[in-house]
Design a protein around this motif. Structure first.
Motif, PDB file in Angstrom:
ATOM      1  N   MET A  62       0.617  -0.960  -0.030  1.00 30.14           N
ATOM      2  CA  MET A  62       0.309   0.111   0.182  1.00 30.14           C
ATOM      3  C   MET A  62       0.843   1.105  -0.370  1.00 30.14           C
ATOM      4  SD  MET A  62      -2.566   1.327   2.904  1.00 30.14           S
ATOM      5  CE  MET A  62      -4.256   0.779   2.682  1.00 30.14           C
ATOM      6  N   VAL A  63       0.745   2.153  -0.930  1.00 37.06           N
ATOM      7  CA  VAL A  63       1.560   3.478  -0.995  1.00 37.06           C
ATOM      8  C   VAL A  63       0.336   4.054  -0.416  1.00 37.06           C
ATOM      9  CG1 VAL A  63       2.025   5.559  -2.547  1.00 37.06           C
ATOM     10  CG2 VAL A  63       1.875   2.465  -3.442  1.00 37.06           C
ATOM     11  N   ARG A  85       6.133  -7.245 -11.560  1.00 42.42           N
ATOM     12  CA  ARG A  85       7.345  -7.151 -11.502  1.00 42.42           C
ATOM     13  C   ARG A  85       7.453  -8.921 -12.212  1.00 42.42           C
ATOM     14  NH1 ARG A  85       9.369  -4.986  -6.410  1.00 42.42           N
ATOM     15  NH2 ARG A  85       9.969  -2.884  -6.712  1.00 42.42           N
ATOM     16  N   ARG A  86       7.010  -9.729 -11.631  1.00 40.90           N
ATOM     17  CA  ARG A  86       7.089 -11.231 -12.100  1.00 40.90           C
ATOM     18  C   ARG A  86       6.331 -10.757 -13.617  1.00 40.90           C
ATOM     19  NH1 ARG A  86       7.160 -13.633  -7.443  1.00 40.90           N
ATOM     20  NH2 ARG A  86       5.214 -14.343  -7.661  1.00 40.90           N
ATOM     21  N   TYR A 136       7.074  -0.029 -10.717  1.00 47.04           N
ATOM     22  CA  TYR A 136       7.286  -1.000 -10.334  1.00 47.04           C
ATOM     23  C   TYR A 136       9.465  -1.593 -10.050  1.00 47.04           C
ATOM     24  CZ  TYR A 136       2.994  -2.327 -10.566  1.00 47.04           C
ATOM     25  OH  TYR A 136       1.363  -2.873  -9.789  1.00 47.04           O
ATOM     26  N   SER A 137       9.791  -1.063 -10.753  1.00 43.62           N
ATOM     27  CA  SER A 137      11.564  -1.314 -10.732  1.00 43.62           C
ATOM     28  C   SER A 137      12.188  -0.183  -9.997  1.00 43.62           C
ATOM     29  CB  SER A 137      11.923  -1.670 -12.288  1.00 43.62           C
ATOM     30  OG  SER A 137      11.672  -0.633 -12.782  1.00 43.62           O
ATOM     31  N   LYS A 138      11.327   0.992  -9.918  1.00 45.84           N
ATOM     32  CA  LYS A 138      12.601   2.135  -9.554  1.00 45.84           C
ATOM     33  C   LYS A 138      11.609   2.689  -8.156  1.00 45.84           C
ATOM     34  CE  LYS A 138      15.356   2.190 -13.093  1.00 45.84           C
ATOM     35  NZ  LYS A 138      16.679   3.490 -13.935  1.00 45.84           N
ATOM     36  N   LYS A 189       9.602  -5.208  -1.296  1.00 42.85           N
ATOM     37  CA  LYS A 189       9.503  -6.389  -0.177  1.00 42.85           C
ATOM     38  C   LYS A 189       7.616  -6.379  -0.390  1.00 42.85           C
ATOM     39  CE  LYS A 189      12.754  -4.503   3.243  1.00 42.85           C
ATOM     40  NZ  LYS A 189      13.400  -3.897   4.129  1.00 42.85           N
ATOM     41  N   PRO A 190       6.888  -6.598  -0.323  1.00 44.15           N
ATOM     42  CA  PRO A 190       5.054  -6.191  -0.596  1.00 44.15           C
ATOM     43  C   PRO A 190       5.084  -7.289  -2.090  1.00 44.15           C
ATOM     44  CG  PRO A 190       5.904  -4.580  -0.675  1.00 44.15           C
ATOM     45  CD  PRO A 190       6.496  -4.833  -1.158  1.00 44.15           C
ATOM     46  N   LYS A 191       5.062  -8.460  -1.087  1.00 44.18           N
ATOM     47  CA  LYS A 191       4.445  -9.588  -2.683  1.00 44.18           C
ATOM     48  C   LYS A 191       3.772  -9.199  -3.866  1.00 44.18           C
ATOM     49  CE  LYS A 191       4.529 -13.180   0.656  1.00 44.18           C
ATOM     50  NZ  LYS A 191       3.384 -14.334   1.440  1.00 44.18           N
TER      51      LYS A 191
END
Length: 65
Positions: free
Chosen positions: A1-2, A43-44, A28-30, A35-37
């Motif tokens: 959660m942001v 990312r996958r 998602y990369s930067k 950590k969050p699932k």
């Protein structure tokens, strides 16, 4: 959660909603922590996808009175 954003100068700005006008791979990369699932799964999925260009054009012709 942001819960907000952290600026380069160290200033933290809290917010109920954060909107990012950036490519999802950059977000998602930067921008998001690893950590969050939820972000790990995204990312996958992004790693499996083929990058493409997208855009939206709206051409409007108006007649002045």
């Amino acid at each position: 959660m942001v819960t907000g954003i952290l600026l380069k100068n160290g200033t933290q700005i809290t917010a109920d909603i954060v909107v990012a006008n950036a490519d999802s791979e950059i977000i998602y990369s930067k921008l998001l922590p690893n950590k969050p699932k939820v972000t790990q799964k995204a990312r996958r999925n992004l790693a499996k996808s083929i990058p493409s260009l997208s855009g939206f054009s709206l051409l409007i012709g108006l007649k002045a009175d």
